[in-house]
Design an enzyme around this catalytic site. Structure first.
Site, PDB file in Angstrom:
ATOM      1  N   ARG A   1      52.610  41.532  44.682  1.00  0.00           N
ATOM      2  CA  ARG A   1      51.870  41.445  45.933  1.00  0.00           C
ATOM      3  C   ARG A   1      50.384  41.203  45.643  1.00  0.00           C
ATOM      4  O   ARG A   1      49.958  41.218  44.493  1.00  0.00           O
ATOM      5  CB  ARG A   1      52.107  42.726  46.740  1.00  0.00           C
ATOM      6  CG  ARG A   1      53.552  42.845  47.215  1.00  0.00           C
ATOM      7  CD  ARG A   1      53.920  44.246  47.628  1.00  0.00           C
ATOM      8  NE  ARG A   1      53.125  44.727  48.743  1.00  0.00           N
ATOM      9  CZ  ARG A   1      53.159  45.981  49.188  1.00  0.00           C
ATOM     10  NH1 ARG A   1      53.948  46.882  48.598  1.00  0.00           N
ATOM     11  NH2 ARG A   1      52.411  46.345  50.215  1.00  0.00           N
TER      12      ARG A   1
ATOM     13  N   LYS B   1      51.345  46.092  43.363  1.00  0.00           N
ATOM     14  CA  LYS B   1      50.422  45.733  44.425  1.00  0.00           C
ATOM     15  C   LYS B   1      49.032  46.279  44.121  1.00  0.00           C
ATOM     16  O   LYS B   1      48.888  47.430  43.732  1.00  0.00           O
ATOM     17  CB  LYS B   1      50.919  46.301  45.760  1.00  0.00           C
ATOM     18  CG  LYS B   1      50.162  45.828  46.974  1.00  0.00           C
ATOM     19  CD  LYS B   1      49.369  46.823  47.768  1.00  0.00           C
ATOM     20  CE  LYS B   1      49.612  48.264  47.638  1.00  0.00           C
ATOM     21  NZ  LYS B   1      48.628  49.071  48.425  1.00  0.00           N
TER      22      LYS B   1
ATOM     23  N   HIS C   1      62.088  47.387  34.598  1.00  0.00           N
ATOM     24  CA  HIS C   1      63.017  47.294  35.724  1.00  0.00           C
ATOM     25  C   HIS C   1      62.837  48.462  36.696  1.00  0.00           C
ATOM     26  O   HIS C   1      62.456  49.566  36.318  1.00  0.00           O
ATOM     27  CB  HIS C   1      64.483  47.250  35.262  1.00  0.00           C
ATOM     28  CG  HIS C   1      64.758  48.030  34.024  1.00  0.00           C
ATOM     29  ND1 HIS C   1      65.439  47.510  32.945  1.00  0.00           N
ATOM     30  CD2 HIS C   1      64.409  49.274  33.643  1.00  0.00           C
ATOM     31  CE1 HIS C   1      65.520  48.410  31.980  1.00  0.00           C
ATOM     32  NE2 HIS C   1      64.895  49.495  32.383  1.00  0.00           N
TER      33      HIS C   1
ATOM     34  N   TYR D   1      57.879  50.768  40.806  1.00  0.00           N
ATOM     35  CA  TYR D   1      56.833  50.369  41.746  1.00  0.00           C
ATOM     36  C   TYR D   1      55.500  50.967  41.303  1.00  0.00           C
ATOM     37  O   TYR D   1      55.386  52.182  41.126  1.00  0.00           O
ATOM     38  CB  TYR D   1      57.128  50.845  43.173  1.00  0.00           C
ATOM     39  CG  TYR D   1      55.934  50.642  44.080  1.00  0.00           C
ATOM     40  CD1 TYR D   1      55.539  49.361  44.454  1.00  0.00           C
ATOM     41  CD2 TYR D   1      55.169  51.719  44.498  1.00  0.00           C
ATOM     42  CE1 TYR D   1      54.419  49.162  45.242  1.00  0.00           C
ATOM     43  CE2 TYR D   1      54.041  51.526  45.289  1.00  0.00           C
ATOM     44  CZ  TYR D   1      53.676  50.246  45.656  1.00  0.00           C
ATOM     45  OH  TYR D   1      52.564  50.051  46.425  1.00  0.00           O
TER      46      TYR D   1
ATOM     47  N   ASN E   1      54.126  51.932  28.633  1.00  0.00           N
ATOM     48  CA  ASN E   1      55.546  51.717  28.917  1.00  0.00           C
ATOM     49  C   ASN E   1      55.957  52.534  30.150  1.00  0.00           C
ATOM     50  O   ASN E   1      55.803  53.747  30.174  1.00  0.00           O
ATOM     51  CB  ASN E   1      56.403  52.137  27.731  1.00  0.00           C
ATOM     52  CG  ASN E   1      57.880  51.846  27.985  1.00  0.00           C
ATOM     53  OD1 ASN E   1      58.349  50.740  27.771  1.00  0.00           O
ATOM     54  ND2 ASN E   1      58.608  52.851  28.453  1.00  0.00           N
TER      55      ASN E   1
ATOM     56  N   TYR F   1      50.630  56.332  48.843  1.00  0.00           N
ATOM     57  CA  TYR F   1      50.323  56.509  50.270  1.00  0.00           C
ATOM     58  C   TYR F   1      50.779  57.888  50.725  1.00  0.00           C
ATOM     59  O   TYR F   1      51.949  58.249  50.578  1.00  0.00           O
ATOM     60  CB  TYR F   1      51.031  55.420  51.080  1.00  0.00           C
ATOM     61  CG  TYR F   1      50.723  55.438  52.560  1.00  0.00           C
ATOM     62  CD1 TYR F   1      49.407  55.419  53.014  1.00  0.00           C
ATOM     63  CD2 TYR F   1      51.750  55.467  53.486  1.00  0.00           C
ATOM     64  CE1 TYR F   1      49.130  55.429  54.365  1.00  0.00           C
ATOM     65  CE2 TYR F   1      51.486  55.477  54.846  1.00  0.00           C
ATOM     66  CZ  TYR F   1      50.170  55.457  55.287  1.00  0.00           C
ATOM     67  OH  TYR F   1      49.898  55.470  56.642  1.00  0.00           O
TER      68      TYR F   1
ATOM     69  N   ALA G   1      61.002  62.071  30.999  1.00  0.00           N
ATOM     70  CA  ALA G   1      61.763  61.602  32.159  1.00  0.00           C
ATOM     71  C   ALA G   1      61.864  62.677  33.235  1.00  0.00           C
ATOM     72  O   ALA G   1      61.839  63.875  32.949  1.00  0.00           O
ATOM     73  CB  ALA G   1      63.159  61.169  31.711  1.00  0.00           C
TER      74      ALA G   1
END
Length: 205
Positions: free
Chosen positions: A56, A74, A86, A89, A100, A110, A146
């Protein structure tokens, strides 16, 4: 088909498409953009995008980065050699080089009222299914295991492990309230394999 719109510039020796849209963006030399969309952003040299990535507006992606399958970014800057392979976001972020991102990592930028920024230093490892809750800073060389939620700053070269924190909390509850004379528990080592978790701790009396 592949569509180039607006003031788009494509460098030499690139592979664009199939099924790619690029709008008002600059694509550096030797980049590959496969079945993805790029809007109002800059990709430096040898960047690999896709398939099915969404870049974006207001992104700058450094040399040799990978923006992989089902990744969305974005308003973010990425240093050289950073990899989002993969299902990740990253929005409203400043990311260093050689970082990584594990599968399923997100920046929760947000809060329902306004956007907040995430800052990540060089050489950081972020494990799968990590939630970064900005405003937050992760120092250079930090290791985030993780399934960790990161609501506050992480120091350089620190290790953040949600499993260790959870085990320590349980040990404190059990030992401090059950074993006479124990006032505090300090976690020494946690080792996890496919079947069990081995915990070694020492009690301070």
């Amino acid at each position: 088909g592949t569509i180039l719109r607006g003031r788009t510039v494509i460098g030499s020796n690139c592979v664009i498409g199939p099924n790619t849209m690029i709008v008002d963006s600059v694509i550096g030399n030797e980049c590959e953009v496969n079945a993805s969309q790029v809007y109002q952003s800059i990709l430096d040299r040898r960047v690999h995008v896709g398939p099915y990535a969404h870049i974006r507006p207001k992104c700058q992606v450094g040399d040799g980065c990978k923006i992989g399958a089902f990744v969305g970014i974005k308003n973010a800057v990425f240093g050289k050699g950073t990899k989002l392979s993969h299902l990740t976001y990253v929005g409203d972020s400043d990311v260093g080089s050689r970082v990584n991102f594990g599968c399923g990592t997100i920046t929760s930028n947000y809060d329902g009222f306004k956007k907040h920024r995430t800052v990540i230093g060089d050489d950081v490892f972020i494990g799968c299914n990590t939630n970064l809750v900005p405003p937050v800073r992760v120092g250079r060389g930090a290791y985030i295991a993780a399934a960790t939620t990161v609501p506050k700053d992480v120091e350089a070269d620190a290790t953040l492990d949600a499993l260790e924190d959870a085990i320590l909390d349980v040990l404190k509850i059990v030992l401090v309230h059950v074993v006479p004379g124990v006032k505090e528990i300090v976690l020494v080592h946690v080792k996890q394999n496919a079947l069990d978790v081995l915990v070694h701790a020492r009690a301070l009396v």
